[in-house]
Design an enzyme around this catalytic site. Structure first.
Site, PDB file in Angstrom:
ATOM      1  N   ASP A 291       0.857  -1.170   0.000  1.00  0.00           N
ATOM      2  CA  ASP A 291       0.000   0.000   0.000  1.00  0.00           C
ATOM      3  C   ASP A 291       0.901   1.229   0.000  1.00  0.00           C
ATOM      4  O   ASP A 291       1.674   1.434   0.931  1.00  0.00           O
ATOM      5  CB  ASP A 291      -0.893  -0.009   1.246  1.00  0.00           C
ATOM      6  CG  ASP A 291      -1.915   1.110   1.210  1.00  0.00           C
ATOM      7  OD1 ASP A 291      -2.874   0.990   0.437  1.00  0.00           O
ATOM      8  OD2 ASP A 291      -1.738   2.095   1.945  1.00  0.00           O
TER       9      ASP A 291
ATOM     10  N   GLU B 142      -2.515  -1.973  -5.675  1.00  0.00           N
ATOM     11  CA  GLU B 142      -3.831  -1.441  -5.952  1.00  0.00           C
ATOM     12  C   GLU B 142      -3.794  -0.704  -7.290  1.00  0.00           C
ATOM     13  O   GLU B 142      -2.807  -0.076  -7.628  1.00  0.00           O
ATOM     14  CB  GLU B 142      -4.198  -0.457  -4.852  1.00  0.00           C
ATOM     15  CG  GLU B 142      -5.643  -0.442  -4.512  1.00  0.00           C
ATOM     16  CD  GLU B 142      -5.884   0.391  -3.261  1.00  0.00           C
ATOM     17  OE1 GLU B 142      -7.033   0.608  -2.932  1.00  0.00           O
ATOM     18  OE2 GLU B 142      -4.900   0.832  -2.635  1.00  0.00           O
TER      19      GLU B 142
ATOM     20  N   ASP C  30      -2.878   1.559   6.954  1.00  0.00           N
ATOM     21  CA  ASP C  30      -2.167   1.123   5.751  1.00  0.00           C
ATOM     22  C   ASP C  30      -1.801  -0.364   5.801  1.00  0.00           C
ATOM     23  O   ASP C  30      -1.834  -1.055   4.790  1.00  0.00           O
ATOM     24  CB  ASP C  30      -0.915   1.980   5.525  1.00  0.00           C
ATOM     25  CG  ASP C  30      -1.272   3.448   5.309  1.00  0.00           C
ATOM     26  OD1 ASP C  30      -2.370   3.705   4.784  1.00  0.00           O
ATOM     27  OD2 ASP C  30      -0.473   4.316   5.683  1.00  0.00           O
TER      28      ASP C  30
END
Ligand SMILES: [Zn+2]
Length: 433
Positions: free
Chosen positions: A215, A309, A391
């Site tokens: 992340d 992501e 996170d």
């Protein structure tokens, strides 16, 4: 594995060499603009001829391809550019090549054969708007044995600001070949980028079965599903502070725009600050790139599967907050780097769907929160009572996603088609919610 990749080195040219570098880039721009004017004139001529009712096959031909443009240039150069012999012929070729590509992209886009944003008709390159650059494909292109100099056609031997060791080793072992060299002026410095065909022998990831979720953070560079936080490179904050200060300074000085939107001559002090700002930007970008490269190399070396992501980067960049925008730009870069680095090592990159709620989902029980403000740095689950760094929670969700979709995920392998990793298709997984 055979790959095409670029090696980029900052140059340390003498004053005379700097002049020659600028001259070559200027020559490329000149040839581009000359060719564009020629094509435009030919197209106008065609339009006029059509109105006279001249048959299609008799219409004036526009020099569209690189060979046609080159032929036209070679017959005209004595008249339009009597100084042409000052620069390598590659300089003009480079400009015309850029034009031929631009025309091809425009034509393909107009026919609907090109993905992405529509491509407009090429525009003239204005002197103060153009990034100086020029590409060499033939002639003497080599690294010197001292590993601190490069030799380019016509420009001769130029000192580099850093060691060329990594590429030099490939060339000495015979596992690398230089395809082209591009010189470029950026952030007040000159660079050379060698595009090379490299035969890589990378070791497989240390833990081929391990999965890691990444992340990208705002304050930290990245947070891994293992709980590890990777900090931004040293001095990153100080560099950002300097950037903000210079931006304020620039705003106080007299720029090329009047308050009402008209044009005027920018002040000398404005130009000084503008140059300093450009340099500061280049430094921040350089540091960040270095940090990201170290991160992605480490991930690809350690884990068999890396999950990231898929952010809507274009939309996110509209965000006004500097730190956020920088982080988002980094995300796209991380993905690009991971795509080719995992391929080199026989690993796999999984990209979570843009709509996968990695931040809002509980990594322990799977409950999804309706709302989670950006300011909430800790994830607290109401369903199972999990309390975890925001996170780390997101990174764990990403890692779990890869495992969940394991059965229908194919190995993403194949040749890297270019240095940008555009030929690599990462596996896409996720659910829309
Ligand atoms: Zn929970």
């Amino acid at each position: 594995m055979k790959v095409v990749r670029a090696y980029r080195y900052a140059l340390d040219p003498t004053l005379a060499q700097e002049g020659a570098l600028a001259s070559h880039c200027g020559a490329a721009r000149f040839a581009f603009n000359w060719g564009l004017a020629l094509v435009k004139a030919a197209l106008d001529q065609r339009e006029a001829e059509k109105t006279y009712g001249i048959g299609r096959e008799l219409l004036t031909e526009a020099p569209w391809s690189l060979p046609a443009l080159r032929r036209a240039w070679n017959t005209a150069k004595g008249a339009v550019a009597p100084w042409w012999a000052d620069n390598s012929k590659e300089a003009y070729s480079s400009g015309l090549d850029g034009l031929a590509r631009a025309l091809k992209n425009w034509a393909a886009s107009r026919r609907g054969e090109r993905k992405g944003k529509p491509v407009g008709f090429p525009r003239f390159k204005a002197k103060h708007r153009t990034i100086l650059s020029c590409r060499f494909t033939t002639g003497v292109i080599r690294l010197e044995t001292d590993r601190r100099h490069v030799t380019l056609p016509r420009l001769g031997t130029i000192r580099t600001a850093e060691s060329t060791r990594k590429l030099a080793r490939h060339l000495e072992r015979g596992t690398g070949r230089i395809l082209s060299a591009t010189i470029r002026h950026q952030g007040g410095r000159w660079f050379v980028a060698f595009t090379c065909a490299i035969d890589r022998a990378d070791r497989a990831p240390a833990r081929p079965d391990a999965v890691v979720g990444v992340d990208l953070g705002v304050t930290a560079l990245a947070v891994l599903s293992t709980g590890e936080t990777i900090d931004n490179p040293k001095h990153h904050r100080a560099a950002l502070r300097k950037l903000r200060r210079l931006n304020r300074e620039l705003a106080r000085r007299q720029g090329p725009r009047t308050p009402s939107g008209g044009r005027r001559e920018a002040s000398a002090r404005w130009r000084t600050t503008k140059a300093a700002l450009g340099k500061a930007h280049a430094r921040v970008a350089g540091r960040r790139r270095d940090g990201l490269h170290q991160l992605t190399s480490r991930l690809a070396a350690a884990y068999g599967t890396v999950v990231v992501e898929d952010l809507h980067v274009a939309g996110m960049l509209a965000n006004r907050r500097l730190a956020r925008a920088v982080a988002d730009a980094g995300m796209a870069e991380v993905r690009r780097q991971l795509a080719y680095k995992t391929t080199w090592r026989g690993g796999r990159l999984v990209v979570a769907d843009r709509w996968f709620a990695s931040s809002k989902t509980c990594s322990a029980c799977g409950a999804v929160k309706a709302k989670l403000a950006l300011s909430e740095r800790t994830y607290a689950c109401i369903a199972c009572g999990l309390v975890l760094d925001r996170d780390v929670n997101a990174a764990r969700n990403l890692a779990a996603l890869a495992a969940r979709y394991e059965h229908d995920v194919a190995q993403s392998c194949g040749e890297t088609e270019n240095a940008r990793g555009a030929g690599v298709r990462p596996t896409r997984v996720g659910c829309r919610q």
